[in-house]
Structures are given as structure tokens and as C-alpha cells.
Design a protein around this motif. Structure first.
Motif, short mmCIF file in Angstrom:
data_model
loop_
_atom_site.label_atom_id
_atom_site.label_comp_id
_atom_site.label_asym_id
_atom_site.label_seq_id
_atom_site.Cartn_x
_atom_site.Cartn_y
_atom_site.Cartn_z
N THR A 23 23.57 -2.31 50.71
CA THR A 23 23.51 -2.55 49.28
C THR A 23 23.61 -1.23 48.54
N MET A 24 23.82 -1.28 47.23
CA MET A 24 23.90 -0.05 46.45
C MET A 24 22.60 0.75 46.55
N ASP A 25 21.46 0.06 46.54
CA ASP A 25 20.19 0.76 46.69
C ASP A 25 20.10 1.43 48.06
N ALA A 29 19.78 5.52 48.75
CA ALA A 29 18.71 6.06 49.57
C ALA A 29 19.26 6.86 50.74
N LEU A 30 20.31 6.33 51.39
CA LEU A 30 20.92 7.04 52.51
C LEU A 30 21.55 8.34 52.03
N LEU A 31 22.19 8.31 50.87
CA LEU A 31 22.78 9.53 50.33
C LEU A 31 21.73 10.61 50.12
N SER A 167 32.61 1.98 50.04
CA SER A 167 31.26 2.51 50.16
C SER A 167 30.30 1.41 50.58
N GLY A 168 29.50 1.67 51.60
CA GLY A 168 28.57 0.69 52.13
C GLY A 168 29.09 -0.10 53.30
#
Length: 218
Positions: A23-25, A29-31, A167-168
């Protein structure tokens, strides 16, 4: 996912594509985890064996081992950053969780290669074969701008298929596809707002060394 004229039947068995797995969240967080890695182990410019030609990506690693390449030593894994001489940072728990959920093996990864692609970067077709352990899959995670990802079989020069990775997205190369030829043909600049200044980050988790079984010597 979009595919070029080449089809899925041209991809080696064991290839798994998981669109929008993060997910975008999760991506944000991973970034942040990767930014902490880069703060300790800065991105650097790797070079090809023999010729010393610079790769178009910048890279770093986290985990016990890191994949490096240079003119003198060629492709290899080592425990120290080639520029700083310091050990690679520990692998974030977020990456270990993804491995545990998706890799399908009961032993941990030892290396996460972090590749940063700007708008002009590419990665030619290649096999990930520098690991002693080829039983574990390679887990690949995309963050940032879309790319055109090309994958084929295990023979150089064979037919290939093209996918647009967003992305993702997560890709798993396991089974026969563990040694599939793959690469990145193009970065689609401006397709994601995840990275403030644009670009794409690719994270690949690998197991490098064999698993020691009871009764065997290390």
C-alpha cells in the motif's frame, strides 16, 4: 500490468508478479527504512569488471553481505561497503517481513541490493547467479517511478516478455525462473510522487550462502 507483444509463455516457470502488493503507507514506511540505510551506507557508482565502465545505476546494500562490482574484483559479495570500508547496515524488519511472507523458505535473506535508477538509467539483461545458494528465490520490490521490466528464460538470446512495474509491485524469481534473464529497459520519469526528486528504487533480497544442515561442518 501492461505487457508488450511477447507473452507470459516466454517467461520461465516460477516467476511471480504481485501488483500493488505494498500500500502507499507501506511504501512510505519502507522508503524511510531505506533512507536510513543510505545514510549509513551511501549510494555509490559501481563499475564493470575488466572494462571499469560505470553502471548507470547507483547502488548500496544492507544485510550481512552486499553485492558489489568493480574493475579489479568483478562481481562478488562482501561484508563491507567498498567506499566507506564499514559493514553494511542491518536489514530493516520491513524487508525481513516481506521475505518471510513471500519467499517460501524457512531461512532468512543475507543481502538486499539497493539500486537507484534516475530517468536515464538502465539494466541490461542478466542472470542473478553470483550466489552459492540458488534454492532461495530473489525477491524484487519496486518503489518510485514505473519501469519497463524485461524477463525471459534461462538461455541468453531467447524470447522475452515486457511488464510495466509500478511503485509497490513485487516480483519473485523462484524455481526455474531463479536464473531467468531479466533487466530494465526504461524508466518512466514522473509517474510516481513517492520520491521527492523522482527516480526508481529497486530492492532485491537474496540468500547468498548455503544452509548448514545438522551434522554438516560450516
Amino acid at each position: 500490468m501492461t505487457e508488450a507483444s511477447s507473452g507470459r509463455d516466454r517467461i520461465a516457470e516460477g516467476f511471480r508478479y504481485l501488483p500493488a502488493h505494498l500500500t502507499m503507507d507501506n511504501q512510505r514506511a519502507l522508503l524511510e527504512d531505506i533512507r536510513l540505510v543510505v545514510a549509513q551506507a551511501p549510494l555509490y557508482v559501481p563499475r564493470m569488471p575488466r572494462t571499469g565502465k560505470a553502471l548507470s545505476v547507483r547502488m548500496t546494500n544492507c544485510g550481512d553481505l552486499g553485492w558489489v562490482t568493480d574493475q579489479a574484483g568483478g562481481y562478488r559479495y562482501q561484508p563491507l561497503h567498498p567506499a566507506t570500508g564499514r559493514p553494511w547496515p542491518a536489514m530493516p524488519g520491513s524487508l525481513l517481513d516481506l521475505w518471510r511472507d513471500l519467499a517460501g523458505v524457512d531461512f532468512p535473506p543475507e543481502a538486499c541490493l539497493v539500486n537507484f535508477y534516475d530517468a536515464d538509467a538502465r539494466m541490461g539483461l542478466h542472470q542473478d547467479k553470483d550466489e552459492q545458494n540458488l534454492d532461495a528465490p530473489v525477491l524484487s520490490i519496486s518503489l518510485g517511478d514505473d519501469c519497463r521490466f524485461r524477463i525471459g528464460g534461462t538461455v541468453r538470446g531467447g524470447s522475452t516478455a515486457s511488464l510495466t512495474l509500478n511503485s509497490g509491485d513485487v516480483v519473485v524469481l523462484g524455481g526455474p525462473a531463479r536464473l531467468a534473464y531479466h533487466g530494465v529497459d526504461r524508466i518512466y520519469a514522473g509517474t510516481s510522487t513517492l520520491l521527492k526528486n523522482g527516480g526508481r528504487i529497486n530492492l532485491t533480497l537474496r540468500r547468498v550462502t548455503p544452509i548448514q544442515t545438522p551434522g554438516t561442518e560450516s
